[in-house]
Design a protein around this motif. Sequence first.
Motif, PDB file in Angstrom:
ATOM      1  N   SER A 636     -13.980 -10.110  17.382  1.00 27.32           N
ATOM      2  CA  SER A 636     -13.509  -8.808  16.898  1.00 27.32           C
ATOM      3  C   SER A 636     -12.504  -9.033  15.772  1.00 27.32           C
ATOM      4  CB  SER A 636     -12.866  -8.021  18.046  1.00 27.32           C
ATOM      5  OG  SER A 636     -13.809  -7.796  19.069  1.00 27.32           O
ATOM      6  N   VAL A 637     -13.001  -9.098  14.564  1.00 23.06           N
ATOM      7  CA  VAL A 637     -12.152  -9.362  13.401  1.00 23.06           C
ATOM      8  C   VAL A 637     -12.298  -8.210  12.424  1.00 23.06           C
ATOM      9  CG1 VAL A 637     -11.663 -10.920  11.498  1.00 23.06           C
ATOM     10  CG2 VAL A 637     -12.445 -11.837  13.685  1.00 23.06           C
ATOM     11  N   GLU A 638     -11.193  -7.634  12.023  1.00 26.50           N
ATOM     12  CA  GLU A 638     -11.204  -6.559  11.036  1.00 26.50           C
ATOM     13  C   GLU A 638     -10.705  -7.115   9.712  1.00 26.50           C
ATOM     14  OE1 GLU A 638      -9.222  -2.142  10.249  1.00 26.50           O
ATOM     15  OE2 GLU A 638      -9.034  -3.133  12.196  1.00 26.50           O
ATOM     16  N   VAL A 639     -11.526  -7.042   8.696  1.00 24.39           N
ATOM     17  CA  VAL A 639     -11.188  -7.589   7.387  1.00 24.39           C
ATOM     18  C   VAL A 639     -10.689  -6.471   6.490  1.00 24.39           C
ATOM     19  CG1 VAL A 639     -12.059  -8.828   5.382  1.00 24.39           C
ATOM     20  CG2 VAL A 639     -12.930  -9.372   7.666  1.00 24.39           C
ATOM     21  N   GLN A 640      -9.513  -6.658   5.917  1.00 23.90           N
ATOM     22  CA  GLN A 640      -8.948  -5.687   5.000  1.00 23.90           C
ATOM     23  C   GLN A 640      -8.868  -6.300   3.605  1.00 23.90           C
ATOM     24  OE1 GLN A 640      -5.176  -4.563   6.653  1.00 23.90           O
ATOM     25  NE2 GLN A 640      -6.094  -3.077   8.042  1.00 23.90           N
ATOM     26  N   GLN A 641      -9.191  -5.490   2.617  1.00 23.81           N
ATOM     27  CA  GLN A 641      -9.130  -5.976   1.249  1.00 23.81           C
ATOM     28  C   GLN A 641      -7.680  -6.081   0.791  1.00 23.81           C
ATOM     29  OE1 GLN A 641     -11.460  -3.274  -1.060  1.00 23.81           O
ATOM     30  NE2 GLN A 641     -13.407  -4.129  -0.369  1.00 23.81           N
ATOM     31  N   ASN A 642      -7.426  -7.035  -0.093  1.00 22.33           N
ATOM     32  CA  ASN A 642      -6.095  -7.209  -0.668  1.00 22.33           C
ATOM     33  C   ASN A 642      -5.949  -6.239  -1.839  1.00 22.33           C
ATOM     34  OD1 ASN A 642      -3.647  -8.051  -1.554  1.00 22.33           O
ATOM     35  ND2 ASN A 642      -4.323 -10.092  -2.219  1.00 22.33           N
ATOM     36  N   ASN A 643      -5.355  -5.096  -1.568  1.00 20.62           N
ATOM     37  CA  ASN A 643      -5.259  -4.042  -2.568  1.00 20.62           C
ATOM     38  C   ASN A 643      -3.892  -4.110  -3.242  1.00 20.62           C
ATOM     39  OD1 ASN A 643      -5.104  -1.556  -3.973  1.00 20.62           O
ATOM     40  ND2 ASN A 643      -6.674  -0.715  -2.597  1.00 20.62           N
ATOM     41  N   THR A 644      -3.869  -4.589  -4.477  1.00 20.76           N
ATOM     42  CA  THR A 644      -2.604  -4.757  -5.208  1.00 20.76           C
ATOM     43  C   THR A 644      -1.900  -3.425  -5.412  1.00 20.76           C
ATOM     44  OG1 THR A 644      -3.578  -6.643  -6.351  1.00 20.76           O
ATOM     45  CG2 THR A 644      -1.581  -5.684  -7.313  1.00 20.76           C
ATOM     46  N   ARG A 645      -2.683  -2.376  -5.632  1.00 23.42           N
ATOM     47  CA  ARG A 645      -2.084  -1.060  -5.857  1.00 23.42           C
ATOM     48  C   ARG A 645      -1.307  -0.609  -4.625  1.00 23.42           C
ATOM     49  NH1 ARG A 645      -5.317   4.506  -7.523  1.00 23.42           N
ATOM     50  NH2 ARG A 645      -3.473   5.884  -7.485  1.00 23.42           N
ATOM     51  N   ASP A 646      -1.876  -0.840  -3.428  1.00 22.03           N
ATOM     52  CA  ASP A 646      -1.180  -0.458  -2.200  1.00 22.03           C
ATOM     53  C   ASP A 646       0.126  -1.225  -2.052  1.00 22.03           C
ATOM     54  OD1 ASP A 646      -3.176   1.284  -1.629  1.00 22.03           O
ATOM     55  OD2 ASP A 646      -4.209  -0.032  -0.195  1.00 22.03           O
ATOM     56  N   LEU A 647       0.126  -2.505  -2.427  1.00 22.52           N
ATOM     57  CA  LEU A 647       1.345  -3.301  -2.326  1.00 22.52           C
ATOM     58  C   LEU A 647       2.420  -2.779  -3.274  1.00 22.52           C
ATOM     59  CD1 LEU A 647      -0.165  -6.906  -2.095  1.00 22.52           C
ATOM     60  CD2 LEU A 647       0.882  -5.564  -0.263  1.00 22.52           C
ATOM     61  N   LEU A 648       2.021  -2.381  -4.489  1.00 25.78           N
ATOM     62  CA  LEU A 648       2.989  -1.842  -5.440  1.00 25.78           C
ATOM     63  C   LEU A 648       3.582  -0.528  -4.936  1.00 25.78           C
ATOM     64  CD1 LEU A 648       1.134  -2.583  -8.818  1.00 25.78           C
ATOM     65  CD2 LEU A 648       3.137  -3.765  -7.876  1.00 25.78           C
ATOM     66  N   GLU A 649       2.719   0.313  -4.329  1.00 24.71           N
ATOM     67  CA  GLU A 649       3.216   1.571  -3.782  1.00 24.71           C
ATOM     68  C   GLU A 649       4.181   1.320  -2.629  1.00 24.71           C
ATOM     69  OE1 GLU A 649      -0.180   3.831  -2.730  1.00 24.71           O
ATOM     70  OE2 GLU A 649      -0.676   4.414  -4.795  1.00 24.71           O
ATOM     71  N   LEU A 650       3.881   0.318  -1.799  1.00 21.86           N
ATOM     72  CA  LEU A 650       4.772  -0.014  -0.696  1.00 21.86           C
ATOM     73  C   LEU A 650       6.120  -0.499  -1.227  1.00 21.86           C
ATOM     74  CD1 LEU A 650       5.308  -0.462   2.313  1.00 21.86           C
ATOM     75  CD2 LEU A 650       4.260  -2.726   2.088  1.00 21.86           C
ATOM     76  N   ARG A 651       6.101  -1.326  -2.280  1.00 25.66           N
ATOM     77  CA  ARG A 651       7.356  -1.816  -2.859  1.00 25.66           C
ATOM     78  C   ARG A 651       8.181  -0.650  -3.406  1.00 25.66           C
ATOM     79  NH1 ARG A 651       6.858  -6.581  -7.117  1.00 25.66           N
ATOM     80  NH2 ARG A 651       6.248  -7.614  -5.176  1.00 25.66           N
ATOM     81  N   HIS A 652       7.511   0.306  -4.053  1.00 29.89           N
ATOM     82  CA  HIS A 652       8.212   1.473  -4.586  1.00 29.89           C
ATOM     83  C   HIS A 652       8.869   2.278  -3.454  1.00 29.89           C
ATOM     84  CE1 HIS A 652       9.076   5.045  -6.962  1.00 29.89           C
ATOM     85  NE2 HIS A 652       8.398   5.770  -6.061  1.00 29.89           N
ATOM     86  N   ASP A 653       8.135   2.464  -2.350  1.00 26.58           N
ATOM     87  CA  ASP A 653       8.685   3.216  -1.218  1.00 26.58           C
ATOM     88  C   ASP A 653       9.910   2.521  -0.642  1.00 26.58           C
ATOM     89  OD1 ASP A 653       6.704   5.076  -1.521  1.00 26.58           O
ATOM     90  OD2 ASP A 653       5.402   4.236   0.049  1.00 26.58           O
ATOM     91  N   LEU A 654       9.863   1.195  -0.561  1.00 24.80           N
ATOM     92  CA  LEU A 654      11.007   0.457  -0.029  1.00 24.80           C
ATOM     93  C   LEU A 654      12.223   0.596  -0.945  1.00 24.80           C
ATOM     94  CD1 LEU A 654       9.224  -2.800   1.227  1.00 24.80           C
ATOM     95  CD2 LEU A 654      10.211  -0.977   2.621  1.00 24.80           C
ATOM     96  N   GLU A 655      11.992   0.591  -2.251  1.00 25.94           N
ATOM     97  CA  GLU A 655      13.095   0.767  -3.200  1.00 25.94           C
ATOM     98  C   GLU A 655      13.743   2.141  -3.027  1.00 25.94           C
ATOM     99  OE1 GLU A 655      14.542  -1.236  -5.204  1.00 25.94           O
ATOM    100  OE2 GLU A 655      13.210  -2.976  -5.065  1.00 25.94           O
ATOM    101  N   VAL A 656      12.915   3.168  -2.847  1.00 17.22           N
ATOM    102  CA  VAL A 656      13.444   4.524  -2.649  1.00 17.22           C
ATOM    103  C   VAL A 656      14.272   4.586  -1.374  1.00 17.22           C
ATOM    104  CG1 VAL A 656      12.811   6.924  -2.199  1.00 17.22           C
ATOM    105  CG2 VAL A 656      11.602   5.623  -3.963  1.00 17.22           C
ATOM    106  N   LEU A 657      13.773   3.983  -0.292  1.00 17.50           N
ATOM    107  CA  LEU A 657      14.507   3.997   0.973  1.00 17.50           C
ATOM    108  C   LEU A 657      15.836   3.263   0.851  1.00 17.50           C
ATOM    109  CD1 LEU A 657      11.583   3.342   3.502  1.00 17.50           C
ATOM    110  CD2 LEU A 657      12.882   5.462   3.225  1.00 17.50           C
ATOM    111  N   ARG A 658      15.845   2.145   0.117  1.00 18.08           N
ATOM    112  CA  ARG A 658      17.096   1.405  -0.048  1.00 18.08           C
ATOM    113  C   ARG A 658      18.109   2.202  -0.867  1.00 18.08           C
ATOM    114  NH1 ARG A 658      16.701  -4.560  -2.381  1.00 18.08           N
ATOM    115  NH2 ARG A 658      16.070  -3.408  -4.255  1.00 18.08           N
ATOM    116  N   ARG A 659      17.621   2.905  -1.896  1.00 17.95           N
ATOM    117  CA  ARG A 659      18.522   3.718  -2.715  1.00 17.95           C
ATOM    118  C   ARG A 659      19.120   4.858  -1.893  1.00 17.95           C
ATOM    119  NH1 ARG A 659      15.266   4.573  -6.399  1.00 17.95           N
ATOM    120  NH2 ARG A 659      14.602   6.716  -5.980  1.00 17.95           N
TER     121      ARG A 659
END
Length: 686
Positions: A636-659
Amino acid sequence: MDLSVKYRLQVYVFGEGSSGELGLGPVKSTEVKSPRVNPHLAGVVGVGTGGMHAIALAADNKTLLTWGNHNGVYGFTFDRQTGKIVREQREPMQIPGLKNITQISVGGNFALALDADGQVFSWGCGEQNELGHRVLERRRAAALLPTRVGLPKRTKIASIHAAANHSFAIERVPSLEGMQMKMVAGGLHHSIGLTQSGDCLVWGRLDGFQSGLDLSSQQPQKLPPLDDDPASKDILVDSRGKPRILVNATALPIPRCVYVAAGSDHNIAVTEEGRAYSWGFNATYQCGQGPNGEDEIQTPRLMDGRAIRDQKIVWAGAGGQVKSPSHHTMHGFVGALMLISALVAVLASPTAAATTHTSNWAVLVSTSRFWFNYRHLANTLSLYRTVKRLGIPDSQILLMLPDDMACNPRNAFPGTVYSNSNRALDLYGENVEVDYRGYEVTVENFIRLLTDRWGDAAADAGVHVPSSKRLLTDEGSNILIYMTGHGGSEFLKFQDSEEISSWDLADAFAQMHEKRRYNELLFMIDTCQANTMYRHFYSPGLLATGSSEEDESSYSHHADNDVGVAVIDRWTYYVLDFLETQVTGPTSEKTLGDLFDSYDFEKVHSNAGVRWDLFPGGEHAGRNRRVVDFFGNVQSVEVQQNNTRDLLELRHDLEVLRRLADEYYAAAAAAEEGNGTDQSSAPYGH
């Protein structure tokens, strides 16, 4: 169902109805979660229910109606006009050929009828001889229609009762003579009766507390010799001295009863005060004793749940669990169905979600001691190596070895075990985890392992059974069970000191099914007359295969002259040959049909056998199962694609939370300075 009392009933149905069990007709939804009136049964005067079918008496007191199916194996009924088998009946239909019926009793996948002349009729599946007559393969369709049971001449039956897989036609029973019986009900391997005076009687199997007796006060008797009268004994014991069978009808200390019901391994008795008592197997709460009830209710216990505490109970029904061969759902009577006043609710069952294959387990057992049985240990270790290669981890393999051939002083190659004279592969090696060794390999431990019933063993030993010695499976587990040793017709020897019978295995698997301990199970055995060991299996979801027919031996393949004994058996050798050469990895698409088709009398020197009928979908579905569904592990293995756009959005959200956090702390600090508060002197300072 006694038809001597006639009430016009309004019938409510609920539960799983994928095979027509609810009699609602071709409705879109087969899952009825709340009671619903069945319009097809308006005004019927009696209802009887079985595993996946039911019968009702119409308002004219003459016409019998039926619907559902007989476990989906051989069909539900036979249409003489078209010459075709009706696989399932979704709305009530008239039963042909029956007149002046006074009593109906419905079993697991068959039914009985008694007419006014004392004649008994039976119809249905008949796999366990419950129809009272032999069912020939070429005339199997005829068994789906009522056929008169050939009882002795001038026999006039007074009462009939159908249990899960057996039947009663009562004229006179010696142990019940003079007791003025009012009714009798049958469970899987036990029976319960009620006298006119209100005594509740029990007899039959009692090792699962089906009898309700306090066994601590009973004195078991040894099995009588063949020329002795078994009826002179009250309780018979098994080979280990444990109480097994209650021979004579025995009264239970329950207040005056008016109705009794027997499930597969549990019972309910209703008293004239309208209270209900239950006892027996309770792993799925079928005794109705609440969520804190034990797995076994040993003696009759008052059912005191909030829903029925202030109600007067007048009827109770108890059943078992039936697995649909096509939909993997649970239905039938899981616990108890009760009537309050004149309301009748039938075919009740909580519907379980469809199970899926979520894990793999293997139980590998050698049952032979002594050096000359070297090959049996090598058989088992060879299978152990194969299932590990295909992905089943040691934590999900239970290995039982009664002797340590690797360290035997006769071993010319100390610390090793080989299954081939070329000695290319050491089966013992450094990565063997033996879970049961030596005198731990017993019939009792094996059955406790399968059923996960460790209470008595743990108490006797004063220790907790570790998880490494337990089969921690669930309803999503596929289980491979492999056994090898010396055996005969319907038995396998354990260490030359005790035996396990086909019935012992059948009952253990039934308990596993009752407790939802497997999804599908493959049983394999290599011994003399091996195929007789799965003769009495009756639980759904099983596939079984063995090395030899009755009266045939199972032979060794070859010996190693340096080791001095045979090193592997023929059937296991060729099974392993297929697994090693054809099933090369956990993604192999080879099927069980491919494996079983590889059996060759010229190679094995005996007639290997396969049993398909208990498997959902029969032989066709069984043949198409992949080998790795039992010998491998679920991937039972679930493969997820490495989506660079999702990572950039996550980084942006973390920056907003830190601010936002920085702004919050800055505002808090400014507020403190404005108040001029000395934090060190504050009574609850930070």
